[in-house]
Design an enzyme around this catalytic site. Structure first.
Site, mmCIF file in Angstrom:
data_model
loop_
_atom_site.group_PDB
_atom_site.id
_atom_site.type_symbol
_atom_site.label_atom_id
_atom_site.label_comp_id
_atom_site.label_asym_id
_atom_site.label_seq_id
_atom_site.Cartn_x
_atom_site.Cartn_y
_atom_site.Cartn_z
ATOM 1 N N GLU A 364 0.863 -1.191 0.000
ATOM 2 C CA GLU A 364 0.000 0.000 0.000
ATOM 3 C C GLU A 364 0.894 1.234 0.000
ATOM 4 O OE1 GLU A 364 -3.470 0.248 0.359
ATOM 5 O OE2 GLU A 364 -3.962 -1.884 0.594
HETATM 6 ZN ZN LIG Z 1 -6.429 -1.424 -2.978
#
Ligand SMILES: [Zn+2]
Length: 858
Positions: A364
């Site tokens: 992320e």
């Molecule tokens: Zn995602």
């Protein structure tokens, strides 16, 4: 560093937000053709046998084009350069505002890179829901056709003869380790794509000898954007409204099926799935619970090692909190107690290990540029953030290929070991504590593999169709399925000839087991889960699946399930029992063609002898079996027309079954909705009775004197109360609870023929039932949760104990005459529980027929 509690909360609520998706259909949503020309098929459905999985969906207007067999190669070396079609420029592409590469500029860039470098091969390997090309870029040193064939043979041996591959010391050395980088699966998490394009360009043009060495020992596969629709539209899901990174267990979407095939064909040892946005950059491995069907000892040591390598690379970029607003990397496995798990194999990095990935990560990237920030932040700030995010994505990719380069032979050996354990049928290994620092008892999850699963033949037509659906799904996932040549015994049970057998001594037994086992109730072990905790193709897809502990059978491998469709040779009216979703599709197809179908007793449709050709086509197309009808007559049936305030997955599933669906919402009704073409109102999302204008309420009330209503979940329950329909009190279970539940079904119009199991997410039940209300399905009195996660709240309420024996699905007619069905379960959740779809269909048929809207007296 610990993940702040607030952030943990965001992760959990973000997961919950996934469920109610937009009630608005995309205007570009292609409609199925009303009448399809399929020609006159043979009497048995050889045609259906040759169709790919999920044939028969009415939603396949865009053919899924796969490349010619690129792997294993047939006479092709590398590069394999194709000139990509270049889409028209789209000034509305959401990437442009961020200074990123818009979708239409990807193909020209890749065409140019192919011209500049013999290390780059590009092909279209799939298409999105809205028909956009998906690009696979392979970066590797040039290979002759003979060299490519040798690589393909080694890949085959690793999967299919792992014991010998393990003994062959030359193999791990000569085999080019495959690495898979997946970008942009969430369309509004853009920069993975830009990081990929930068990386490809660097590798293509580098004169560094280390890069040349890397490319002589690896093949790097890049899915440039896994979600082209979402990238262009600036939205998380694809054009059909599906979160593709929740779809791997079901593969309802073309993008997911393309990625599944890609992973099967390339068999990566390592993969990275690029997402956003978590600051500091979040890099897996995950917190517990850990999926119980992985070879987790091999997985965690490599995944943690590469996680640390990516952390060093990302932190090494030199961005700081003070200067740039960028926090240091966090690794959930190391830094958090729970809340970011790898339990359900619905995510790309949790699916890839079943095809041999021994290092597999969600990454992320840090700085948020989507949703409100996209709308509200100045363009310069968005572009500053996107530039940093692109750097972070590229650093994660670079660290991963560097890791694979340095551990090449060990990673290949570990992949071979995954397949060897499966093929040998070894018991699941308990991972030793401390295998990596911090691996404790809370990290240990194991399963028990049966010797095999049997999907018995001869359990009735509905079960045969469900068996065919499941078998085709298993085969599409590269799970081996065989068919018994003659009857065989296991213990005291005799299984008939033609039964399907899934021998668990196979390289991908983990994937077979994760679909066919009932799952586990993990409620006692963790408090917070990131997403779903329960699923089961065995319990929710309508087929009978039995684990067996011994296996002596003569069986042949199958490439596709056997045909199940047929039309009797005798002339006369034909009966079609509507018990499986395929039968619903066939019936709705006949109705859409204007065939004069009547509705007989016991959920059976009767087709006149004059429509024999149409019935034969339906048998071919859907694999349904018609039988001679004892008598014609019954109540004429017309197509059920639905106005649906529903989530995207429900709209999709209703349309897939062939219902005519018009999306509605509070706004649509307030704008003056014309009810004259609606038989049933379906309410589960986006319709608030209290916010309806007086005119909209008057129109709705008029509809309710002639139309039916089907509701689901909290929104549906509130609507029922506000509209004064059935006398019930809705009770909500804990909102994050989900899983497979045991139920008791009635012999009522909706309950009869339903499976004994159902699926819940934010479960509900109904008490205080008025005299007009019938229970169609109830939660079992014996602890209803079979597998998944369902706890009581802090006050001890809303748990499975409280739901025991309570009504889960009810029906009744309100005093105006409207026929109402209320679901406290989730029968269409993400298009997964296919065995539950016909229950919804029965609710719609019943609701429309008793109210008299869809049925007219002859
Ligand atoms: Zn995602």
């Amino acid at each position: 560093m610990r993940l702040p509690t607030a952030l943990l909360g965001v992760a959990v609520s973000a997961a919950l937000l996934v469920v109610p998706q937009s009630a608005q259909a995309d205007p570009a949503d292609p409609q199925p053709p009303a009448v399809r020309d399929f020609g006159n098929g043979p009497e048995r459905n050889e045609v259906a046998a040759g169709l790919p999985e999920q044939a028969g969906t009415l939603r396949a207007p865009q053919a899924e084009k796969r490349p010619d067999p690129a792997w294993p190669s047939h006479g092709h070396g590398y590069p394999r350069q194709t000139r990509l079609p270049e889409p028209a420029e789209n000034p509305a592409d959401a990437s442009i505002k961020l200074g990123l590469v818009p979708y239409h500029a990807i193909a020209p860039k890749l065409n140019e890179l192919q011209r500049r470098s013999d290390r780059v091969s590009v092909e279209v390997f799939g298409r999105s829901h809205q028909g956009r090309d998906m690009y696979l870029v392979t970066v590797t040193a040039p290979e002759s056709a003979a060299e490519a064939r040798e690589q393909a043979r080694m890949r085959e041996r690793i999967e299919n003869d792992p014991a010998s591959a393990a003994r062959d010391r030359a193999l791990a050395k000569r085999y080019k380790a495959p690495v898979f980088v997946n970008a942009n699966i969430h369309g509004n998490e853009w920069e993975g794509t830009d990081g990929v394009l930068r990386t490809v360009e660097e590798l293509a043009t580098s004169t560094d000898p280390a890069v040349a060495d890397l490319l002589s020992k690896t093949r790097l596969y890049f899915n440039v954007t896994a979600n082209p629709d979402g990238r262009v539209l600036g939205q998380r899901p694809n054009g059909a409204g599906f979160d593709l990174n929740r779809d791997f267990i079901t593969a309802s979407q073309p993008e997911t099926r393309a990625m599944r095939q890609l992973m099967t064909d390339t068999q990566p040892v390592a993969m990275v799935d690029l997402h956003g946005y978590v600051n500091g950059t979040l890099i897996e491995p995950t917190t517990p619970p850990h999926g119980a069907n992985y070879e987790y000892d091999l997985f965690i040591k490599n995944t943690y090692a590469n996680g640390l390598g990516m952390e060093a690379a990302v932190n090494g970029l030199g961005y700081t909190l003070e200067k740039d607003g960028v926090r240091p990397v966090q690794i959930p496995f190391r830094d958090d107690p729970e809340g970011w798990d790898d339990w359900p194999p619905i995510f790309t990095p949790q699916y890839a290990p079943f095809h041999g990935a021994v290092a597999s990560h969600t990454v992320e990237i840090p700085l948020r540029v989507n949703n409100a920030d996209y709308t509200n932040l100045p363009v310069e700030e968005l572009r500053r953030r996107s530039a940093i995010n692109t750097d972070v994505a590229a650093a994660a990719i670079r660290a991963t290929y560097t890791f694979v380069h340095s551990r090449h032979q060990q990673l290949v050996a570990d992949q071979i070991e995954v397949f060897r354990r499966g093929t040998a049928g070894e018991p699941a290994k308990e991972v030793p504590l401390g295998i990596v620092p911090g691996f404790g008892p809370e990290d240990v999850y194991t399963t028990t593999y049966p010797r095999a699963y049997v999907i018995p033949a001869g359990s009735g037509q509905r079960s045969e169709m469900a068996a065919g659906r499941l078998v085709d799904h298993l085969i599409a996932n590269d799970v081996r399925v065989e068919r018994a040549e003659r009857s065989f015994r296991v213990g005291r049970t005799t299984y008939p000839e033609g039964s399907y057998v899934v021998d668990m001594r196979q390289p991908k037994r983990g994937l077979a087991n994760v679909m066919l086992e009932p799952g586990q109730d993990i409620s006692p072990r963790v408090d917070a889960m990131y997403d779903i905790s329960g699923w089961s193709h065995a319990l929710l897809w309508g087929a009978t699946v039995e684990p067996v502990d011994s296996l002596r059978v003569k069986a042949d491998p199958v490439k596709a399930a056997a045909p199940t469709g047929s039309v009797p040779r005798t002339f006369g009216p034909l009966a079609l029992k509507v018990g499986d979703a395929k039968e619903v599709m066939a019936l709705n197809d006949l109705l859409a063609q204007g065939v004069e179908v009547t509705w007989g007793d016991g959920g059976t449709a009767v087709v006149p002898a004059s429509a024999r050709a149409a019935a034969r086509t339906a048998a071919d197309r859907y694999g349904v079996a018609f039988t001679p009808a004892r008598r014609s007559g019954g109540t004429p049936l017309t197509q059920v027309r639905i106005a649906a305030a529903a989530s995207a997955d429900e709209l999709y599933t209703l349309r897939e079954m062939g219902f005519s669906v018009t999306p509605v919402s509070t706004q649509v009704l307030n704008d003056g909705f014309d009810w004259s073409a609606t038989d049933v109102l379906f309410v589960s999302s986006g319709l608030n009775h209290a916010q309806l204008s007086p005119q909209a309420r008057t129109a709705l009330d008029a509809f309710l004197t002639t139309g039916g209503v089907v509701t689901r979940g909290g929104t549906g329950t509130s609507f029922n109360a506000a509209a004064g329909l059935l006398t019930v009190t809705g009770v909500a279970g804990r909102s994050d609870a989900n899983g497979v539940v045991r139920t008791v079904v009635s012999d009522g119009s909706v309950g009869a023929g339903s499976p004994e199991h159902s699926f819940v997410y934010s479960p509900r039940w109904f008490t205080g039932l008025g005299p007009e209300v019938q229970v169609e399905q109830a939660y079992a009195a014996e602890g209803p949760l079979v597998s998944g996660h369902w706890r009581a709240d802090q006050n001890g309420m809303g748990g499975p104990e409280q739901a025991r024996g309570q009504a889960a699905v009810v029906s009744g007619r309100d005093e105006r005459g409207a026929a109402v069905v209320m679901f406290g379960t989730e029968p269409m959740f993400r298009n997964h529980p296919k065995g539950l779809f016909p229950q919804v269909a029965r609710a719609l048929y019943w609701s429309s027929s008793v109210t008299g809207a869809a049925v007219t007296t002859p």
